[in-house]
Design an enzyme around this catalytic site. Sequence first.
Site, PDB file in Angstrom:
ATOM      1  N   GLU A 322       0.798  -1.227   0.000  1.00 31.31           N
ATOM      2  CA  GLU A 322       0.000   0.000   0.000  1.00 31.31           C
ATOM      3  C   GLU A 322       0.832   1.279   0.000  1.00 31.31           C
ATOM      4  O   GLU A 322       0.502   2.236   0.677  1.00 31.31           O
ATOM      5  CB  GLU A 322      -0.963  -0.006   1.203  1.00 31.31           C
ATOM      6  CG  GLU A 322      -1.971  -1.138   1.121  1.00 31.31           C
ATOM      7  CD  GLU A 322      -2.964  -1.139   2.260  1.00 31.31           C
ATOM      8  OE1 GLU A 322      -4.161  -1.193   1.991  1.00 31.31           O
ATOM      9  OE2 GLU A 322      -2.536  -1.108   3.442  1.00 31.31           O
TER      10      GLU A 322
HETATM   11  C1  ACM Z   1      -2.134  -5.368   3.921  1.00 36.25           C
HETATM   12  O1  ACM Z   1      -3.222  -5.816   4.309  1.00 36.25           O
HETATM   13  N1  ACM Z   1      -1.993  -4.081   3.692  1.00 36.25           N
HETATM   14  C2  ACM Z   1      -1.003  -6.246   3.699  1.00 36.25           C
END
Ligand code: ACM
Length: 690
Positions: A322
Amino acid sequence: MKLKGIALTAGILISLNLGIAAQQQPQTLSLMPYPAQVDQQQGGFRLAPDFTVATSGAADERLYGGATRFLRRLDGRTGLFFTQEHVTASSKQGQQGLLIKTSRPGEVKLDEDESYRLKVDNKGILLEAETDIGALRGLETLLQLVLADEQGYYIPAIEIQDSPRFPWRGLMIDVARHFQPMEVIKRNLDGMAAVKMNVLHLHLTDDQGFRVESKVYPQFHEKASEGEYFTQEQIKEIIRYADARGIRVVPEFDVPGHATSWVVAFPELASAPGPYTLENNSGVFDPTLDPTNEKTYEVLQGFFAEMAALFPDPYFHIGGDENEGKQWDANAKIQAFMKKNKLADNHELQTYFNNRIISFLEKKGKKVIGWDEILQPNLSKSSVIQSWRGAEGLAQAAKQGYTTILSNGYYIDLLHRASDHYLNDPLPAGNTLTAEERKRVLGGEAPIWSELVTPTTIDSRIWPRTAAIAERLWSPREVNDVEDMYRRLDYISFRLEELGLQHKRNQQVLLRNLSNGKPIEPLQTLVDVVEPMKGYTRNPGGNTYKTYSPYTLFADAATADAPAARRFNTLVEDYIQTKDGAARKEIIQWLEKWQENHALMEPLIVQSPVLKSIEGLSANLSNIAILGLQAMNSSKGTMAGKKAADHASDTKQAMEQLEKAREQGGRTELQIVDAIEKLVMQDSSSPVGG
Ligand code: ACM
């Protein structure tokens, strides 16, 4: 695979002749994870105070400790006052007992032999394993085998041959969003061992906190943890505790995104000017390490060298998820660097960053794991991909030559039911991977992200559902009967309490807090038919709940598998198909209990304003229970003869009430609305048609 002589399906009883006493009601076994081969035989071994445990072969401290814990747990259940105090090198095999034979001390590492063979007859118990770690797995099976009758406790005669399907069976605990202290980690390691899991992945850094002591850069834990972090001594203690249970510990330090805590300690490593403060909300935030700044690598190398030495496991997780690259896009220096180095986009820049870290960590003897975003062209082939965004990521990684583990479908923080996770197979039947690619699929990990999870609630967010995931990762693929899984899960769940896990008892603690000390029965009745809102819907936008918000509310007491709803929904399915009289009777009992419940809730709500948020939910339960009762009574004939037009308008009103009952209350949702709707619908179709 051989599944012999054992009822995997609830309701089928095994004919057992103990030869000691006639078994009036033979019991179905409740093993989880279910072993690869089970052959149940006649007879059994009776437990008595002179029961002894002895070892032969290559026993070591890990086995003596595990066998002694086994003895105490068995004594704790049976109250037999065993005379044996410890299992040690000098423990001799007694007349009555368990002999554990191992060939060599195991190593707590990937791919270690965890197989075991268990043979029980009326003379004794033999547990054989290549390694002590395999023997520990067998001891857990043995504890699950204990049965009782009028004459006492016994282990049924049986032969079991067992080994895991996947070598990587993990639980990831996020200690960054809400710190989880030592006792939480330890009791969950015990729970993991009980269901044969073998990797604890600690998510140690995130936007909300940096949770490990650094002696090289103390500003990390001093400035970015609010005092809640593991000291290095505590990390060593966790690793020792895990090792004693045959469990590896893999640390994660999430970079270059999810990096607020890094830049609170080191603002100069960020890709935009600070200052920064720790995040209190949930979500994906902008602070990102600057991959064009040599100081970033200097600090990462200093810190990672320290952590590489602290954590002995060869696997080292660098996160990588992310990173939206907003700070990178907005930084002219970073843009110029990308141009100069022909890095076409942020993915290529992140891969440049990853490969620099990976080559450093490889020199320290580490293999790097990352979330599936790190899978980009040119990523070092030694990396392990942890697939969380979709099962395709897992297959892609394996096809491209990377080893990989599955987490997509195992996100226990999202509060989906055990059945959803249970049927999520890293290598489903009909997958198109070659044999070589399949070998790259190491297994899976259940992550408990802790945005909405505190030390009081974490056990109920992990257990018992994680036991179903543990079975998926250990047992043959063909062990996949959901109903039988739930039957066994209920048993395993209460047995986990023996290890200090608080998933069951803390529900009552929370309900007592909500009831202001008044009797909690009406709250219990309600909580047993609701589930917390699933996915990310409980906390819309990520900012209704802060890190410091209360997690002591009705939704925190609710669990992902509403037990009474599960029972009721099964009954309704049965009843609709069979019109079975016993099912009908039990359905009516449930509905009557729910019908009366709101009147019992009202005085509680008056005294505990915190319960206001579930007043509507509670009223809805009673209202739809009345609809259900009307439907049950009318299909018995009391409404026969009622005019079709009246009936249609009743049905419309009923449908409106049912719709209303689907609304959340206190961030939970009733789980019996569909079943009551089915009762109402089948009732509405019968008199009109007749
Ligand atoms: C995640 O759930 N951002 C690995």
